[in-house]
Design a protein around this motif. Structure first.
Motif, PDB file in Angstrom:
ATOM      1  N   GLU A 295      86.844   7.433  40.044  1.00  0.00           N
ATOM      2  CA  GLU A 295      86.632   8.739  40.659  1.00  0.00           C
ATOM      3  C   GLU A 295      85.142   9.071  40.742  1.00  0.00           C
ATOM      4  O   GLU A 295      84.672   9.602  41.751  1.00  0.00           O
ATOM      5  CB  GLU A 295      87.368   9.831  39.885  1.00  0.00           C
ATOM      6  N   HIS A 296      84.391   8.740  39.705  1.00  0.00           N
ATOM      7  CA  HIS A 296      82.945   8.969  39.733  1.00  0.00           C
ATOM      8  C   HIS A 296      82.319   8.147  40.861  1.00  0.00           C
ATOM      9  O   HIS A 296      81.453   8.631  41.588  1.00  0.00           O
ATOM     10  CB  HIS A 296      82.302   8.594  38.402  1.00  0.00           C
ATOM     11  N   GLN A 297      82.787   6.909  40.995  1.00  0.00           N
ATOM     12  CA  GLN A 297      82.247   6.030  42.033  1.00  0.00           C
ATOM     13  C   GLN A 297      82.568   6.570  43.425  1.00  0.00           C
ATOM     14  O   GLN A 297      81.702   6.631  44.288  1.00  0.00           O
ATOM     15  CB  GLN A 297      82.819   4.626  41.871  1.00  0.00           C
ATOM     16  N   LEU A 298      83.797   6.973  43.643  1.00  0.00           N
ATOM     17  CA  LEU A 298      84.229   7.416  44.973  1.00  0.00           C
ATOM     18  C   LEU A 298      83.706   8.800  45.333  1.00  0.00           C
ATOM     19  O   LEU A 298      83.319   9.048  46.472  1.00  0.00           O
ATOM     20  CB  LEU A 298      85.757   7.390  45.063  1.00  0.00           C
TER      21      LEU A 298
ATOM     22  N   CYS B 221      80.563  12.503  41.900  1.00  0.00           N
ATOM     23  CA  CYS B 221      80.426  13.702  41.084  1.00  0.00           C
ATOM     24  C   CYS B 221      81.430  13.605  39.931  1.00  0.00           C
ATOM     25  O   CYS B 221      82.330  12.767  39.948  1.00  0.00           O
ATOM     26  CB  CYS B 221      80.648  14.971  41.899  1.00  0.00           C
ATOM     27  N   GLY B 222      81.232  14.448  38.939  1.00  0.00           N
ATOM     28  CA  GLY B 222      82.113  14.455  37.783  1.00  0.00           C
ATOM     29  C   GLY B 222      81.786  15.638  36.900  1.00  0.00           C
ATOM     30  O   GLY B 222      80.992  16.499  37.265  1.00  0.00           O
ATOM     31  N   THR B 223      82.404  15.658  35.723  1.00  0.00           N
ATOM     32  CA  THR B 223      82.203  16.766  34.795  1.00  0.00           C
ATOM     33  C   THR B 223      81.727  16.244  33.445  1.00  0.00           C
ATOM     34  O   THR B 223      81.905  15.059  33.131  1.00  0.00           O
ATOM     35  CB  THR B 223      83.512  17.549  34.576  1.00  0.00           C
ATOM     36  N   VAL B 224      81.157  17.141  32.672  1.00  0.00           N
ATOM     37  CA  VAL B 224      80.730  16.793  31.321  1.00  0.00           C
ATOM     38  C   VAL B 224      81.938  16.354  30.493  1.00  0.00           C
ATOM     39  O   VAL B 224      81.867  15.397  29.731  1.00  0.00           O
ATOM     40  CB  VAL B 224      79.982  17.976  30.659  1.00  0.00           C
TER      41      VAL B 224
ATOM     42  N   GLN C 161      85.052  12.147  27.675  1.00  0.00           N
ATOM     43  CA  GLN C 161      86.262  11.325  27.615  1.00  0.00           C
ATOM     44  C   GLN C 161      85.899   9.847  27.763  1.00  0.00           C
ATOM     45  O   GLN C 161      86.467   8.997  27.077  1.00  0.00           O
ATOM     46  CB  GLN C 161      87.244  11.752  28.721  1.00  0.00           C
ATOM     47  N   ILE C 162      84.962   9.535  28.647  1.00  0.00           N
ATOM     48  CA  ILE C 162      84.493   8.155  28.810  1.00  0.00           C
ATOM     49  C   ILE C 162      83.956   7.637  27.481  1.00  0.00           C
ATOM     50  O   ILE C 162      84.284   6.532  27.054  1.00  0.00           O
ATOM     51  CB  ILE C 162      83.412   8.074  29.915  1.00  0.00           C
ATOM     52  N   GLU C 163      83.146   8.448  26.814  1.00  0.00           N
ATOM     53  CA  GLU C 163      82.599   8.063  25.496  1.00  0.00           C
ATOM     54  C   GLU C 163      83.709   7.768  24.496  1.00  0.00           C
ATOM     55  O   GLU C 163      83.689   6.744  23.814  1.00  0.00           O
ATOM     56  CB  GLU C 163      81.752   9.197  24.922  1.00  0.00           C
TER      57      GLU C 163
ATOM     58  N   THR D  92      70.754  16.625  32.921  1.00  0.00           N
ATOM     59  CA  THR D  92      70.534  17.946  33.519  1.00  0.00           C
ATOM     60  C   THR D  92      71.059  17.983  34.955  1.00  0.00           C
ATOM     61  O   THR D  92      71.268  19.054  35.507  1.00  0.00           O
ATOM     62  CB  THR D  92      69.038  18.326  33.507  1.00  0.00           C
ATOM     63  N   ASP D  93      71.245  16.805  35.559  1.00  0.00           N
ATOM     64  CA  ASP D  93      71.810  16.702  36.909  1.00  0.00           C
ATOM     65  C   ASP D  93      72.852  15.589  36.903  1.00  0.00           C
ATOM     66  O   ASP D  93      72.546  14.428  37.190  1.00  0.00           O
ATOM     67  CB  ASP D  93      70.706  16.427  37.932  1.00  0.00           C
ATOM     68  N   LEU D  94      74.081  15.957  36.560  1.00  0.00           N
ATOM     69  CA  LEU D  94      75.147  14.969  36.388  1.00  0.00           C
ATOM     70  C   LEU D  94      75.422  14.200  37.674  1.00  0.00           C
ATOM     71  O   LEU D  94      75.630  12.991  37.638  1.00  0.00           O
ATOM     72  CB  LEU D  94      76.425  15.647  35.878  1.00  0.00           C
ATOM     73  N   ASN D  95      75.410  14.879  38.809  1.00  0.00           N
ATOM     74  CA  ASN D  95      75.689  14.181  40.067  1.00  0.00           C
ATOM     75  C   ASN D  95      74.626  13.123  40.367  1.00  0.00           C
ATOM     76  O   ASN D  95      74.943  12.042  40.868  1.00  0.00           O
ATOM     77  CB  ASN D  95      75.824  15.175  41.221  1.00  0.00           C
TER      78      ASN D  95
END
Length: 89
Positions: free
Chosen positions: A18-21, A24-27, A32-34, A68-71
């Motif tokens: 989803e991040h790849q496609l 964007c994503g959320t903290v 959760q990835i961690e 500071t800029d997740l995207n």
């Protein structure tokens, strides 16, 4: 009931995909990835090749969590995201 490692891999692969496609994503997704990467690293049933990429995925999640800029963080890792998703398949 805790997820077994196959389910954990599926969830991790889905979030990274989803991040790849979406670029964007959320903290919370980064957190959760961690958690997933850390849990999979500790599991002896996980394939050695998968374990080689998990530290990089963990670092990506941690970097995203504190970014500071997740995207922009996600966009900067587009090449790795594709490789990681393929490596987890």
């Amino acid at each position: 009931m805790p997820l077994n490692y196959n389910h954990q891999l599926t969830v991790l692969r889905d979030i990274l995909s989803e991040h790849q496609l979406d670029c964007c994503g959320t903290v919370s997704e980064c957190e959760q990835i961690e958690r997933l990467a850390k849990s999979l690293l500790a599991n002896d049933e996980v394939d050695g090749q998968v374990k080689q990429i998990l530290p990089h995925i963990y670092a990506y999640g941690q970097g995203g969590k504190y970014s500071t800029d997740l995207n922009a963080h996600i966009s900067a890792h587009q090449g790795q995201l594709a490789d990681w998703v393929n490596g987890l398949s």
